[in-house]
Motif scaffolding. Structure first.
Motif, short mmCIF file in Angstrom:
data_model
loop_
_atom_site.label_atom_id
_atom_site.label_comp_id
_atom_site.label_asym_id
_atom_site.label_seq_id
_atom_site.Cartn_x
_atom_site.Cartn_y
_atom_site.Cartn_z
N GLN A 87 0.92 -1.24 -0.04
CA GLN A 87 -0.05 -0.05 -0.03
C GLN A 87 0.72 1.34 -0.04
OE1 GLN A 87 -2.76 -0.03 3.17
NE2 GLN A 87 -4.15 1.71 2.42
N ARG A 99 -7.91 -0.22 -1.90
CA ARG A 99 -7.38 0.91 -0.74
C ARG A 99 -6.94 2.04 -1.32
NH1 ARG A 99 -6.47 -1.28 4.91
NH2 ARG A 99 -7.44 -3.10 4.90
N ASP A 199 -6.11 -8.81 3.31
CA ASP A 199 -5.78 -7.95 2.19
C ASP A 199 -4.41 -7.71 2.00
OD1 ASP A 199 -6.02 -5.93 0.29
OD2 ASP A 199 -7.32 -4.42 1.79
#
Length: 681
Positions: A87, A99, A199
């Motif tokens: 991320q 995300r 995730d």
């Protein structure tokens, strides 16, 4: 603040100590440990070479951190300087994930370090690569990530533990249900979050930079990179102030303090003052530094030392509760939360098998225990600083110190010795969970968690029982560390529970392993709580107290019936065992019932082994003659003392047999194998 000072001293004392095998796990200042999932290998020019999954046993990775990324990732965007999750460090994450991407913040922080004069060639190589924004693409080509319809898949729990729901990111409809065992390896490396989701945005990447002239390619092992990061950190402006730990007036004051003390997912902090909008300071101060100020170096070293100590095997853990004990110089010390079996270890097990049944079991235990303790006394001086610290958290973000003691080496060892000596008793923990062939039978004190189980049974098991278990362990710590009496209600609860023998499960072989374990623990607690009475671990034939004599009678009655059942090849429960709870409450009236019920078993035993029956009856007569006055007729409730007598008398009967009208030691030490009984006496 003495706890943080002791941890700070521990860090400085242990750093560089060659005698500590796991000292490499003690993080340098400006670094933290993170479990990595994927290892990406680059060349010196920042080109992708290969990537692989990281084995769980090699997942711990030392990464550079800033104060914000070390302490504030749960409350905002805070990229790590080099190694991070997809991320943050994947420039193409938004193309494949759902995300929000934090790549802009990550690259903005990495660029000045990579281009600085105090930079490092490995940092420059990583910067050149991530700037291309192809990390997820390369990992998908290497088949290390799990995709669905060209997107990074999200895994959700279902009601069926063996199945999970797979959803493509940015595509909430059309989920599929698959077997958990069929998922790719990368998903198995991830953990479910609080919402039951895995995730791949959380996949953590570490870097290796290979070059011909580099002796170390791993960024988490390169000491030259450590030095470069420390020098680069020193260039940043910071708030200067007085450190209450070191006493230095002009030091860099920490604005936030680390979390992740008990595990990588632990968000609770010991020191926190970031809520300026509420009533954090209760109107007494304008800023947190007016309360107390600690330098960044001190808080990082102290928290790193605590994290290291908790990660070692010397810490007792139960859910969120942790009890950690250490010497500030890093020397090994005994664990106060261990039972005597674990305390003495393999040396104890070897000596235990050689102990004769005819010896003084209390004295033999004391010899072995003192021998083990002498090893600690030789390495720990009388003035050594020993700290015992208990941690627990009521909420996910706040942690409290629930127990704290500072002792000298002599005080600590003296109290450990007192606990294991005063509460020593014959323990039978049954078969080892890992090695089913090994029986854990020893003489010594139980562990606090075992005492909690003895008192409350399965109420302390599972998620619902963890609070009761932790509260009980916390109540027992002052008894171990401070030498205070064990709470009376715990002693009585253990005695009551073991007296209810019918409440324990029976195995297919007719035995009750849980009862045997609980019996030893209850006897241990009662003996230690009344140490002034001088109870022995062996049968005391001259002790004439009412409760003790009644306990002996119960053991003999049980033996008479069990031997009669043995000769008849019957494996059912004895009357004495069924009526044990009633016997503890009303011994005189219940004894009459038990004695009358023994009549058919006496007849059976008289036909098979009259000499043995005669020995049992002589034993009952000698016990009854020891009662003083009308004590035998008193029907008041028995104390836990009757369990001591019952346990010792039963063991004595198992170790002896009748030969030519005399009780002699049974060398086989087998209660159920008495084929050599002299039936012609």
């Amino acid at each position: 603040m003495s706890w943080i000072q002791k941890l700070y001293e521990t860090y400085d004392a242990c750093t560089g100590n060659e005698h500590i095998t796991d000292i490499d796990e003690l993080c340098p200042v400006g670094y933290s440990v993170q479990n990595a999932h994927i290892e990406v290998v680059l060349d010196k020019g920042g080109n992708f070479r290969r990537a692989s999954l990281v084995d769980k046993n090699d997942a711990k990775t030392l990464i550079p951190v800033t104060e914000k990324s070390l302490t504030g990732r749960t409350s905002g965007i805070a990229p790590h300087p080099l190694c991070d999750s997809l991320q943050y460090c994947a420039g193409d994450y938004e193309k494949y994930g759902d995300r929000q991407s934090y790549f802009v913040d990550y690259i903005k922080q990495l660029e000045p370090w990579a281009n600085a004069e105090l930079g490092h060639e490995k940092v420059k190589a990583v910067y050149d690569y991530v700037s291309k924004k192809i990390l997820v693409q390369d990992l998908l080509k290497a088949k290390l990530l799990f995709e669905k319809d060209g997107k990074l898949a999200i895994i959700e729990k279902t009601d069926d533990k063996k199945k999970v729901k797979v959803t493509a990111t940015n595509e909430k409809p059309s989920p599929i249900i698959v077997e958990s065992d069929t998922l790719p390896p990368i998903i198995k490396l991830l953990s479910f979050d609080d919402k039951g989701i895995k995730d791949q945005a959380k996949v953590f990447v570490r870097w290796k930079v290979e070059s011909v002239d580099a002796l170390c390619s791993e960024t988490w092992k390169d000491k030259t990179l450590f030095d470069a990061w420390s020098q680069y950190l020193s260039l940043f402006d910071s708030i200067k102030g007085f450190c209450y730990v070191t006493g230095k007036p002009e030091t860099e004051i920490a604005q936030k303090h680390p979390a992740k003390l008990r595990s990588g997912r632990d968000g609770a902090k010991l020191i926190s003052s970031n809520d300026n909008s509420g009533f954090t300071f209760l109107g007494r101060f304008e800023s947190a530094n007016e309360v107390v100020s600690v330098s960044s170096e001190v808080t990082q070293k102290a928290h790193s030392a605590l994290r290291w100590l908790i990660g070692r095997k010397q810490a007792f853990r139960s859910g969120d509760q942790v009890f950690v004990t250490w010497a500030t110089n890093g020397k090994p010390i005994p664990d106060p939360c261990a039972n005597s079996w674990d305390f003495l270890g393999e040396e104890f097990q070897a000596d235990e098998t050689a102990t004769s049944v005819s010896g003084d079991v209390g004295q033999s235990f004391a010899i072995r225990f003192n021998k083990k303790l002498a090893g600690y006394k030789a390495s720990i001086s009388d003035t050594e600083d020993i700290v015992v610290m208990g941690l627990d958290s009521a909420t996910p973000g706040r942690m409290a110190i629930t127990f704290y003691r500072e002792l000298t080496g002599s005080e600590f060892l003296e109290r450990i010795e007192k606990w294991h000596s005063n509460f020593a008793w014959l323990q039978n923990y049954g078969r080892d969970r890992e090695d089913k062939k090994k029986q854990i039978i020893f003489k010594g004190a139980p562990a606090p968690k075992d005492i909690a189980w003895c008192a409350y049974g399965n109420k302390v098991e599972g998620k619902n029982g963890i609070k009761l278990l932790n509260a009980t362990v916390e109540r027992l710590m002052p008894s171990i560390i401070d030498g205070r009496p064990v709470p009376r209600d715990l002693v009585e609860q253990c005695v009551r529970r073991v007296s209810n023998r019918t409440g324990f499960k029976r195995g297919k072989d007719g035995k009750q392993p849980e009862f045997e374990k609980c019996l030893g623990i209850a006897c241990s607690l009662f003996k230690g709580s009344y140490d002034e009475r001088g109870y022995s671990m062996a049968l005391e034939e001259d002790r004439s107290s009412r409760d003790y004599l009644y306990g002996r009678l119960l053991a003999v009655a049980e033996k008479i019936e069990s031997m009669a059942l043995y000769f008849a090849n019957e494996g059912r429960e004895t009357t004495a065992a069924r009526l044990m709870q009633r016997f503890a409450d009303r011994p005189f009236s219940t004894w009459l019932t038990i004695e009358i019920g023994l009549a058919p078993y006496k007849s059976r035993l008289n036909a098979k082994a009259p000499g043995l029956l005669r020995g049992y009856m002589e034993l009952i007569d000698s016990i009854c003659c020891q009662f003083q006055g009308d004590e035998f007729k008193q029907d008041s409730r028995l104390s836990g003392e009757f369990l001591l007598a019952y346990h010792c008398q039963r063991k004595w009967l198992n170790e002896h047999k009748r030969e030519k009208g005399q009780w002699v030691l049974n060398s086989a030490n087998d209660a159920e194998d008495q084929e050599e009984i002299d039936s012609e006496e």
